[in-house]
Design a protein around this motif. Sequence first.
Motif, mmCIF file in Angstrom:
data_model
loop_
_atom_site.group_PDB
_atom_site.id
_atom_site.type_symbol
_atom_site.label_atom_id
_atom_site.label_comp_id
_atom_site.label_asym_id
_atom_site.label_seq_id
_atom_site.Cartn_x
_atom_site.Cartn_y
_atom_site.Cartn_z
ATOM 1 N N ARG A 38 38.290 -35.270 -14.515
ATOM 2 C CA ARG A 38 36.841 -35.333 -13.905
ATOM 3 C C ARG A 38 35.830 -36.158 -15.054
ATOM 4 N NH1 ARG A 38 37.648 -33.571 -9.154
ATOM 5 N NH2 ARG A 38 39.240 -31.897 -8.918
ATOM 6 N N ASP A 39 35.123 -36.975 -14.532
ATOM 7 C CA ASP A 39 33.838 -37.341 -15.327
ATOM 8 C C ASP A 39 33.086 -36.160 -15.662
ATOM 9 O OD1 ASP A 39 32.758 -40.513 -15.647
ATOM 10 O OD2 ASP A 39 31.419 -38.910 -15.804
ATOM 11 N N ILE A 40 32.402 -36.243 -16.914
ATOM 12 C CA ILE A 40 31.618 -35.158 -17.221
ATOM 13 C C ILE A 40 30.231 -35.286 -16.574
ATOM 14 C CG2 ILE A 40 30.349 -36.399 -19.040
ATOM 15 C CD1 ILE A 40 30.895 -33.866 -20.957
ATOM 16 N N ALA A 41 29.864 -36.382 -16.081
ATOM 17 C CA ALA A 41 28.596 -36.651 -15.107
ATOM 18 C C ALA A 41 28.940 -37.213 -13.735
ATOM 19 C CB ALA A 41 27.658 -37.411 -16.106
ATOM 20 N N PRO A 42 29.470 -36.418 -13.116
ATOM 21 C CA PRO A 42 29.765 -37.123 -11.735
ATOM 22 C C PRO A 42 28.858 -37.582 -10.794
ATOM 23 C CG PRO A 42 29.987 -34.691 -11.550
ATOM 24 C CD PRO A 42 29.624 -35.049 -13.045
ATOM 25 N N GLN A 43 29.235 -39.096 -10.251
ATOM 26 C CA GLN A 43 28.362 -39.711 -9.426
ATOM 27 C C GLN A 43 28.573 -39.521 -7.987
ATOM 28 O OE1 GLN A 43 25.323 -41.110 -11.024
ATOM 29 N NE2 GLN A 43 26.501 -39.934 -12.761
ATOM 30 N N ALA A 44 29.544 -38.630 -7.660
ATOM 31 C CA ALA A 44 29.973 -38.354 -6.213
ATOM 32 C C ALA A 44 30.924 -37.224 -6.228
ATOM 33 C CB ALA A 44 30.958 -39.590 -5.845
ATOM 34 N N PRO A 45 30.968 -36.515 -5.085
ATOM 35 C CA PRO A 45 31.526 -35.313 -5.061
ATOM 36 C C PRO A 45 33.108 -35.415 -5.795
ATOM 37 C CG PRO A 45 30.662 -35.580 -2.914
ATOM 38 C CD PRO A 45 30.442 -37.006 -3.769
ATOM 39 N N VAL A 46 33.928 -36.414 -5.856
ATOM 40 C CA VAL A 46 34.949 -36.623 -6.399
ATOM 41 C C VAL A 46 34.711 -37.798 -7.365
ATOM 42 C CG1 VAL A 46 37.328 -37.395 -6.524
ATOM 43 C CG2 VAL A 46 36.616 -35.780 -4.387
ATOM 44 N N HIS A 47 34.504 -37.415 -8.716
ATOM 45 C CA HIS A 47 34.820 -38.643 -9.605
ATOM 46 C C HIS A 47 35.717 -38.212 -10.847
ATOM 47 C CE1 HIS A 47 31.635 -41.324 -12.279
ATOM 48 N NE2 HIS A 47 32.855 -41.844 -12.405
ATOM 49 N N VAL A 48 36.708 -39.199 -10.634
ATOM 50 C CA VAL A 48 37.863 -38.930 -11.640
ATOM 51 C C VAL A 48 37.953 -40.338 -12.320
ATOM 52 C CG1 VAL A 48 40.378 -38.556 -11.808
ATOM 53 C CG2 VAL A 48 39.046 -37.367 -10.299
ATOM 54 N N LEU A 49 38.329 -40.196 -13.549
ATOM 55 C CA LEU A 49 38.471 -41.367 -14.530
ATOM 56 C C LEU A 49 39.973 -41.206 -14.797
ATOM 57 C CD1 LEU A 49 35.956 -40.724 -17.348
ATOM 58 C CD2 LEU A 49 35.592 -42.139 -15.187
ATOM 59 N N ILE A 50 40.459 -42.520 -14.500
ATOM 60 C CA ILE A 50 41.785 -42.635 -14.648
ATOM 61 C C ILE A 50 41.815 -43.682 -16.003
ATOM 62 C CG2 ILE A 50 44.136 -43.803 -13.829
ATOM 63 C CD1 ILE A 50 42.633 -41.843 -11.653
#
Length: 121
Positions: A38-50
């Motif tokens: 998960r991104d530490i500063a989410p820009q959407a309800p789901v914000h995952v970094l691959i």
Amino acid sequence: MSDLTPLAAEPTCLFCRIVAGTIPATLVASTPEAIAFRDIAPQAPVHVLIVPRAHLPSLDAAEDPALLGAVLALARQVAREQGIAEGGYRCVINTGDDGGQTVGHLHLHLLGGRAHGWPPG
Ligand code: 5GP
Ligand code: ZN
């Protein structure tokens, strides 16, 4: 090689450290080629970094189509697991200064759970 040979240096790259487990992150999926957290500063309800496990500074440095395929395939898998595949989602790879890249290790943003506008900012 002497017994005094130092251990491999701690990587300085933030995402290499997350891959190595020396900086914590909320992992959501993992394959031999890449991890998803998960991104530490989410820009959407789901914000995952691959993030590929191998250090590549950006998409511009990624010459292996198989690795890029593995990153995309993991994004698709995580989208389904996170329940955003049906509603739709956005994948973003910021590349270089004009692309807005701030972390110098190739990563794909998987964003979902809300509608996204176009054109992007
Ligand atoms: P970029 O701007 O390079 O495309 O994206 C970098 C992303 O990494 C940003 O969305 C930022 O919030 C995220 N990020 C930066 N530092 C950390 C961290 O320590 N942990 C996690 N999980 N995400 C981070
Ligand atoms: Zn790295």
